[in-house]
Design an enzyme around this catalytic site. Structure first.
Site, PDB file in Angstrom:
ATOM      1  N   GLU A  69      40.505  57.965  17.724  1.00 42.90           N
ATOM      2  CA  GLU A  69      39.701  57.701  16.527  1.00 42.90           C
ATOM      3  C   GLU A  69      38.321  58.347  16.630  1.00 42.90           C
ATOM      4  O   GLU A  69      37.844  58.976  15.693  1.00 42.90           O
ATOM      5  CB  GLU A  69      39.545  56.197  16.291  1.00 42.90           C
ATOM      6  CG  GLU A  69      38.646  55.909  15.093  1.00 42.90           C
ATOM      7  CD  GLU A  69      38.587  54.449  14.706  1.00 42.90           C
ATOM      8  OE1 GLU A  69      38.069  54.177  13.606  1.00 42.90           O
ATOM      9  OE2 GLU A  69      39.031  53.594  15.482  1.00 42.90           O
ATOM     10  N   ASP A  89      43.178  53.965  19.485  1.00 39.93           N
ATOM     11  CA  ASP A  89      42.062  53.303  18.806  1.00 39.93           C
ATOM     12  C   ASP A  89      41.353  52.491  19.883  1.00 39.93           C
ATOM     13  O   ASP A  89      41.872  51.461  20.332  1.00 39.93           O
ATOM     14  CB  ASP A  89      42.544  52.390  17.678  1.00 39.93           C
ATOM     15  CG  ASP A  89      41.409  51.943  16.774  1.00 39.93           C
ATOM     16  OD1 ASP A  89      40.248  51.933  17.254  1.00 39.93           O
ATOM     17  OD2 ASP A  89      41.650  51.606  15.611  1.00 39.93           O
ATOM     18  N   ILE A  91      38.649  50.588  19.955  1.00 44.82           N
ATOM     19  CA  ILE A  91      38.348  49.215  19.526  1.00 44.82           C
ATOM     20  C   ILE A  91      38.813  49.084  18.083  1.00 44.82           C
ATOM     21  O   ILE A  91      38.134  49.528  17.152  1.00 44.82           O
ATOM     22  CB  ILE A  91      36.848  48.865  19.642  1.00 44.82           C
ATOM     23  CG1 ILE A  91      36.348  49.036  21.077  1.00 44.82           C
ATOM     24  CG2 ILE A  91      36.610  47.431  19.174  1.00 44.82           C
ATOM     25  CD1 ILE A  91      34.872  48.688  21.272  1.00 44.82           C
ATOM     26  N   ASP A  92      39.996  48.525  17.877  1.00 43.32           N
ATOM     27  CA  ASP A  92      40.463  48.248  16.517  1.00 43.32           C
ATOM     28  C   ASP A  92      39.883  46.898  16.115  1.00 43.32           C
ATOM     29  O   ASP A  92      40.054  45.907  16.821  1.00 43.32           O
ATOM     30  CB  ASP A  92      41.995  48.223  16.452  1.00 43.32           C
ATOM     31  CG  ASP A  92      42.483  48.217  15.017  1.00 43.32           C
ATOM     32  OD1 ASP A  92      41.861  48.901  14.182  1.00 43.32           O
ATOM     33  OD2 ASP A  92      43.469  47.527  14.717  1.00 43.32           O
ATOM     34  N   THR A  94      36.432  47.069  14.835  1.00 39.49           N
ATOM     35  CA  THR A  94      35.040  47.293  15.243  1.00 39.49           C
ATOM     36  C   THR A  94      34.087  46.371  14.502  1.00 39.49           C
ATOM     37  O   THR A  94      33.120  45.863  15.079  1.00 39.49           O
ATOM     38  CB  THR A  94      34.640  48.770  15.027  1.00 39.49           C
ATOM     39  OG1 THR A  94      35.456  49.597  15.860  1.00 39.49           O
ATOM     40  CG2 THR A  94      33.183  49.000  15.387  1.00 39.49           C
ATOM     41  N   ASP A 218      45.571  53.359  14.246  1.00 42.28           N
ATOM     42  CA  ASP A 218      45.632  51.921  13.946  1.00 42.28           C
ATOM     43  C   ASP A 218      47.030  51.353  14.148  1.00 42.28           C
ATOM     44  O   ASP A 218      47.184  50.156  14.410  1.00 42.28           O
ATOM     45  CB  ASP A 218      45.221  51.662  12.485  1.00 42.28           C
ATOM     46  CG  ASP A 218      43.789  52.038  12.190  1.00 42.28           C
ATOM     47  OD1 ASP A 218      42.897  51.492  12.860  1.00 42.28           O
ATOM     48  OD2 ASP A 218      43.563  52.873  11.298  1.00 42.28           O
TER      49      ASP A 218
END
Length: 272
Positions: A69, A89, A91-92, A94, A218
């Site tokens: 990402e 990702d 930190i999905d 955020t 994601d």
């Protein structure tokens, strides 16, 4: 040890390292930046975690490719080849991370010949480690998980998200779908993370999930986790899932997936 065993062992160790970073930083002051709009956020921790994962994997597997990402240039088309490719990702969720809401996770999937082989989603705050390997089932903290087997939309708990876009057309469709679905379903929920929403379907805690405007990072891990838990992932209009379409629908059963797809007002964002 097979190659895939080696890949899995290395990535699992790195994901746990990444989780320690998130756990340490979630309640500390953060350096927050914006990307496409003022609710599309990135922090120094997103960048730190992605670098940790990419550096760790590339040092062991020099020929592997990455779609991340934070390392993907805004607006640039992503190319998924047949080479072993990690879709990340860091930190999905955020926005949740910025606010200290504990629904946030690392999400990483490995595709080889465009086929998902490994999926890991790790929420280090609540210590939820979701894992899957193709043909080997799905697990939460090493215990097998399975979808709910719900077939009826009227009895289904459905996960959805507002997303990180303030595009008026997208927002209009999101609100219309809320209006359309509310009287048809048992309930609607949002955790603020597509990856965790999909894992809730795999766990059987929710029955379906859909979202427009997400990205490959994601959903790459969640796709495999849902399917290995006995569920289904498709395009929200009912066709096959395309990781690059920025559209996803997953459900416990084919019957529920098709019923949900028929109820949705569709939105087609620009492809990754």
């Amino acid at each position: 040890m097979s190659q895939l065993d080696a890949y899995y062992e290395v990535v699992l160790s790195l994901v746990q390292e990444a989780g320690a970073v998130i756990r340490d930083k979630i309640n500390r002051p953060k350096d927050i930046m914006t990307k496409s709009c003022d609710i599309d956020l990135v922090t120094e921790s997103d960048q730190q975690v992605e670098k940790l994962l990419i550096d760790g994997l590339s040092s062991k597997f020099a020929d592997h490719k990455f779609i991340g990402e934070e390392s993907s240039s805004p607006g640039e088309k992503i190319e998924l080849t047949d080479a072993p490719t990690w879709i990340i990702d860091p930190i999905d969720g955020t926005m949740n991370f910025v606010h200290g809401l504990p629904h946030t996770c690392v999400s990483i999937g490995l595709l080889i010949d465009k086929v998902p082989e490994i999926g890991i989603v790790y929420n280090p705050i609540l210590e939820q480690l979701f894992t899957a390997r193709r043909g080997q089932g799905a697990f939460l903290n090493n215990s097998p998980i399975h979808v709910s087997n719900q077939k009826e939309l009227s009895k289904a708990l459905i996960m959805l998200e507002m997303g990180t876009s303030k595009d008026p057309e997208k927002m209009k469709i999101v609100m219309e779908n809320l209006h359309v679905l509310t009287p048809q379903v048992h309930g609607l929920r949002a955790l603020g993370s597509a990856a965790l929403d999909m894992c809730m379907v795999a766990l059987g805690g929710a029955d379906g999930h859909f979202e427009f405007g997400i990205h490959a990072w994601d959903i790459a891990a969640g796709d495999l986790i849902v399917r290995e838990a006995g569920g289904i992932c498709i395009d929200p209009a009912g066709g096959p899932l395309d990781l690059m379409s920025r559209r996803v629908l997953c459900a416990a059963t084919t019957e529920l997936a098709q019923e949900l797809a028929k109820s949705l007002i569709q939105y087609y964002p620009e492809r990754d």
